[in-house]
Motif scaffolding. Structure first.
Motif, PDB file in Angstrom:
ATOM      1  N   TRP A   1       0.844  -1.206   0.000  1.00  0.00           N
ATOM      2  CA  TRP A   1       0.000   0.000   0.000  1.00  0.00           C
ATOM      3  C   TRP A   1       0.876   1.252   0.000  1.00  0.00           C
ATOM      4  CZ3 TRP A   1      -4.634   1.409  -1.159  1.00  0.00           C
ATOM      5  CH2 TRP A   1      -5.106   2.648  -0.736  1.00  0.00           C
ATOM      6  N   TRP A   2       1.948   1.226   0.792  1.00  0.00           N
ATOM      7  CA  TRP A   2       2.876   2.356   0.841  1.00  0.00           C
ATOM      8  C   TRP A   2       3.517   2.591  -0.528  1.00  0.00           C
ATOM      9  CZ3 TRP A   2       8.468   1.657   1.054  1.00  0.00           C
ATOM     10  CH2 TRP A   2       9.165   2.864   1.180  1.00  0.00           C
ATOM     11  N   GLN A   3       3.933   1.497  -1.187  1.00  0.00           N
ATOM     12  CA  GLN A   3       4.525   1.644  -2.519  1.00  0.00           C
ATOM     13  C   GLN A   3       3.495   2.144  -3.535  1.00  0.00           C
ATOM     14  OE1 GLN A   3       7.616   1.528  -3.605  1.00  0.00           O
ATOM     15  NE2 GLN A   3       8.470   0.984  -1.622  1.00  0.00           N
ATOM     16  N   TRP A   4       2.227   1.744  -3.379  1.00  0.00           N
ATOM     17  CA  TRP A   4       1.177   2.238  -4.277  1.00  0.00           C
ATOM     18  C   TRP A   4       1.010   3.751  -4.113  1.00  0.00           C
ATOM     19  CZ3 TRP A   4      -1.215   0.949  -8.488  1.00  0.00           C
ATOM     20  CH2 TRP A   4      -2.365   1.640  -8.870  1.00  0.00           C
ATOM     21  N   GLN A   5       1.039   4.221  -2.875  1.00  0.00           N
ATOM     22  CA  GLN A   5       0.942   5.663  -2.640  1.00  0.00           C
ATOM     23  C   GLN A   5       2.147   6.392  -3.225  1.00  0.00           C
ATOM     24  OE1 GLN A   5       0.445   5.753   1.602  1.00  0.00           O
ATOM     25  NE2 GLN A   5      -1.787   5.723   1.455  1.00  0.00           N
ATOM     26  N   ARG A   6       3.329   5.780  -3.120  1.00  0.00           N
ATOM     27  CA  ARG A   6       4.526   6.383  -3.715  1.00  0.00           C
ATOM     28  C   ARG A   6       4.407   6.428  -5.235  1.00  0.00           C
ATOM     29  NH1 ARG A   6       9.533   7.908  -1.283  1.00  0.00           N
ATOM     30  NH2 ARG A   6      10.066   7.568  -3.434  1.00  0.00           N
TER      31      ARG A   6
ATOM     32  N   ALA B   1       3.878  12.447  -7.082  1.00  0.00           N
ATOM     33  CA  ALA B   1       4.583  13.129  -8.172  1.00  0.00           C
ATOM     34  C   ALA B   1       5.971  12.542  -8.405  1.00  0.00           C
ATOM     35  CB  ALA B   1       4.691  14.627  -7.862  1.00  0.00           C
ATOM     36  N   THR B   2       6.587  11.971  -7.378  1.00  0.00           N
ATOM     37  CA  THR B   2       7.939  11.406  -7.525  1.00  0.00           C
ATOM     38  C   THR B   2       7.913   9.910  -7.772  1.00  0.00           C
ATOM     39  OG1 THR B   2       8.123  11.087  -5.142  1.00  0.00           O
ATOM     40  CG2 THR B   2       8.961  13.174  -6.052  1.00  0.00           C
ATOM     41  N   GLY B   3       6.728   9.345  -7.942  1.00  0.00           N
ATOM     42  CA  GLY B   3       6.607   7.902  -8.125  1.00  0.00           C
ATOM     43  C   GLY B   3       7.145   7.453  -9.478  1.00  0.00           C
ATOM     44  N   SER B   4       7.580   6.194  -9.526  1.00  0.00           N
ATOM     45  CA  SER B   4       8.099   5.634 -10.777  1.00  0.00           C
ATOM     46  C   SER B   4       7.502   4.240 -10.979  1.00  0.00           C
ATOM     47  CB  SER B   4       9.630   5.562 -10.723  1.00  0.00           C
ATOM     48  OG  SER B   4      10.034   4.601  -9.766  1.00  0.00           O
ATOM     49  N   TRP B   5       7.848   3.663 -12.113  1.00  0.00           N
ATOM     50  CA  TRP B   5       7.369   2.301 -12.416  1.00  0.00           C
ATOM     51  C   TRP B   5       7.981   1.281 -11.470  1.00  0.00           C
ATOM     52  CZ3 TRP B   5       3.253   1.600 -15.191  1.00  0.00           C
ATOM     53  CH2 TRP B   5       2.871   2.564 -16.095  1.00  0.00           C
ATOM     54  N   GLN B   6       9.122   1.615 -10.898  1.00  0.00           N
ATOM     55  CA  GLN B   6       9.739   0.715  -9.922  1.00  0.00           C
ATOM     56  C   GLN B   6       8.826   0.554  -8.705  1.00  0.00           C
ATOM     57  OE1 GLN B   6      13.570   2.012  -8.551  1.00  0.00           O
ATOM     58  NE2 GLN B   6      14.051   0.031  -7.647  1.00  0.00           N
ATOM     59  N   ASN B   7       8.173   1.647  -8.290  1.00  0.00           N
ATOM     60  CA  ASN B   7       7.242   1.559  -7.168  1.00  0.00           C
ATOM     61  C   ASN B   7       6.080   0.630  -7.496  1.00  0.00           C
ATOM     62  OD1 ASN B   7       8.099   4.856  -6.950  1.00  0.00           O
ATOM     63  ND2 ASN B   7       8.403   3.550  -5.174  1.00  0.00           N
ATOM     64  N   LEU B   8       5.606   0.689  -8.737  1.00  0.00           N
ATOM     65  CA  LEU B   8       4.524  -0.208  -9.143  1.00  0.00           C
ATOM     66  C   LEU B   8       4.989  -1.662  -9.120  1.00  0.00           C
ATOM     67  CD1 LEU B   8       1.629  -0.503 -10.120  1.00  0.00           C
ATOM     68  CD2 LEU B   8       2.494  -0.312 -12.469  1.00  0.00           C
ATOM     69  N   GLY B   9       6.235  -1.898  -9.494  1.00  0.00           N
ATOM     70  CA  GLY B   9       6.784  -3.254  -9.407  1.00  0.00           C
ATOM     71  C   GLY B   9       6.797  -3.768  -7.980  1.00  0.00           C
TER      72      GLY B   9
ATOM     73  N   VAL C   1       4.756  -2.804  -5.678  1.00  0.00           N
ATOM     74  CA  VAL C   1       3.351  -3.045  -5.307  1.00  0.00           C
ATOM     75  C   VAL C   1       2.979  -4.486  -5.635  1.00  0.00           C
ATOM     76  CG1 VAL C   1       0.965  -2.477  -5.907  1.00  0.00           C
ATOM     77  CG2 VAL C   1       2.616  -0.649  -5.512  1.00  0.00           C
ATOM     78  N   LEU C   2       3.478  -4.985  -6.750  1.00  0.00           N
ATOM     79  CA  LEU C   2       3.166  -6.360  -7.154  1.00  0.00           C
ATOM     80  C   LEU C   2       4.006  -7.390  -6.399  1.00  0.00           C
ATOM     81  CD1 LEU C   2       2.937  -5.716 -10.992  1.00  0.00           C
ATOM     82  CD2 LEU C   2       1.064  -5.872  -9.349  1.00  0.00           C
ATOM     83  N   GLN C   3       5.223  -7.007  -5.987  1.00  0.00           N
ATOM     84  CA  GLN C   3       6.108  -7.964  -5.316  1.00  0.00           C
ATOM     85  C   GLN C   3       5.776  -8.169  -3.842  1.00  0.00           C
ATOM     86  OE1 GLN C   3      10.063  -6.489  -5.931  1.00  0.00           O
ATOM     87  NE2 GLN C   3      10.327  -7.658  -7.810  1.00  0.00           N
ATOM     88  N   TRP C   4       5.415  -7.112  -3.118  1.00  0.00           N
ATOM     89  CA  TRP C   4       5.231  -7.235  -1.676  1.00  0.00           C
ATOM     90  C   TRP C   4       4.187  -8.281  -1.278  1.00  0.00           C
ATOM     91  CZ3 TRP C   4       8.685  -6.417   1.637  1.00  0.00           C
ATOM     92  CH2 TRP C   4       9.592  -5.379   1.514  1.00  0.00           C
ATOM     93  N   PRO C   5       3.036  -8.369  -1.951  1.00  0.00           N
ATOM     94  CA  PRO C   5       2.099  -9.434  -1.549  1.00  0.00           C
ATOM     95  C   PRO C   5       2.680 -10.842  -1.748  1.00  0.00           C
ATOM     96  CG  PRO C   5       0.947  -7.756  -2.791  1.00  0.00           C
ATOM     97  CD  PRO C   5       2.401  -7.429  -2.885  1.00  0.00           C
ATOM     98  N   LEU C   6       3.502 -11.008  -2.781  1.00  0.00           N
ATOM     99  CA  LEU C   6       4.139 -12.321  -2.971  1.00  0.00           C
ATOM    100  C   LEU C   6       5.104 -12.625  -1.827  1.00  0.00           C
ATOM    101  CD1 LEU C   6       4.841 -12.216  -6.811  1.00  0.00           C
ATOM    102  CD2 LEU C   6       3.013 -13.416  -5.598  1.00  0.00           C
ATOM    103  N   PHE C   7       5.852 -11.615  -1.404  1.00  0.00           N
ATOM    104  CA  PHE C   7       6.748 -11.805  -0.261  1.00  0.00           C
ATOM    105  C   PHE C   7       5.946 -12.158   0.993  1.00  0.00           C
ATOM    106  CE2 PHE C   7       9.856  -8.569  -2.256  1.00  0.00           C
ATOM    107  CZ  PHE C   7      10.377  -9.548  -3.074  1.00  0.00           C
ATOM    108  N   GLY C   8       4.786 -11.549   1.138  1.00  0.00           N
ATOM    109  CA  GLY C   8       3.944 -11.817   2.299  1.00  0.00           C
ATOM    110  C   GLY C   8       3.369 -13.220   2.303  1.00  0.00           C
ATOM    111  N   LEU C   9       3.110 -13.763   1.115  1.00  0.00           N
ATOM    112  CA  LEU C   9       2.557 -15.119   1.025  1.00  0.00           C
ATOM    113  C   LEU C   9       3.629 -16.208   1.086  1.00  0.00           C
ATOM    114  CD1 LEU C   9      -0.129 -14.585  -1.745  1.00  0.00           C
ATOM    115  CD2 LEU C   9      -0.521 -15.052   0.678  1.00  0.00           C
TER     116      LEU C   9
END
Length: 122
Positions: free
Chosen positions: A29-34, A38-46, A48-56
């Motif tokens: 969620w934090w990475q999604w907000q990032r 305005a300073t967000g990048s596609w890396q932040n979106l990546g 967003v997709l990785q953290w739930p996998l790490f959690g599982l």
């Protein structure tokens, strides 16, 4: 394993899995907000997709270990009867033809001696 009693160890495992999922979902969620800032990048979106996998991952790890343990604790498989030891006949030195070439014949005799000495050592 079905119907196994609830033990403190199992409760700890479930607790670790739930805590991991909650923490990693929060980080996603934090990475999604990032990403939306305005300073967000596609890396932040990546991320967003990785953290739930790490959690599982801890839940998957414990599920996989339980499956492997159940596989190995099953009835023992029939083991084939051991094969009798093989008898190995001693090797004979190769026949050396001396009439072809004297130098080649001498070298072949030398190799045959080395081979015979090596076979005796074994």
């Amino acid at each position: 394993m079905p119907g196994s009693p609830i033990t403190p160890r199992r409760l700890a495992i479930v607790g670790v899995c739930v805590l991991s999922l909650v923490v990693c979902t929060g980080l996603a969620w934090w990475q999604w907000q990032r990403f939306e800032s305005a300073t967000g990048s596609w890396q932040n979106l990546g991320y967003v997709l990785q953290w739930p996998l790490f959690g599982l991952f801890p839940a998957f790890l414990f599920w996989r270990l339980r499956r492997l343990r159940a596989q190995h604790s099953g009835p023992p498989a029939e083991q084939p009867a051991p094969e009798p030891p093989r008898v190995v006949a001693p090797r004979r030195a190769p026949v050396v033809q001396d009439d072809v070439d004297d130098e080649l014949a001498a070298y072949n005799r030398y190799l045959a001696q080395l081979n015979a000495a090596d076979q005796e050592r074994r």
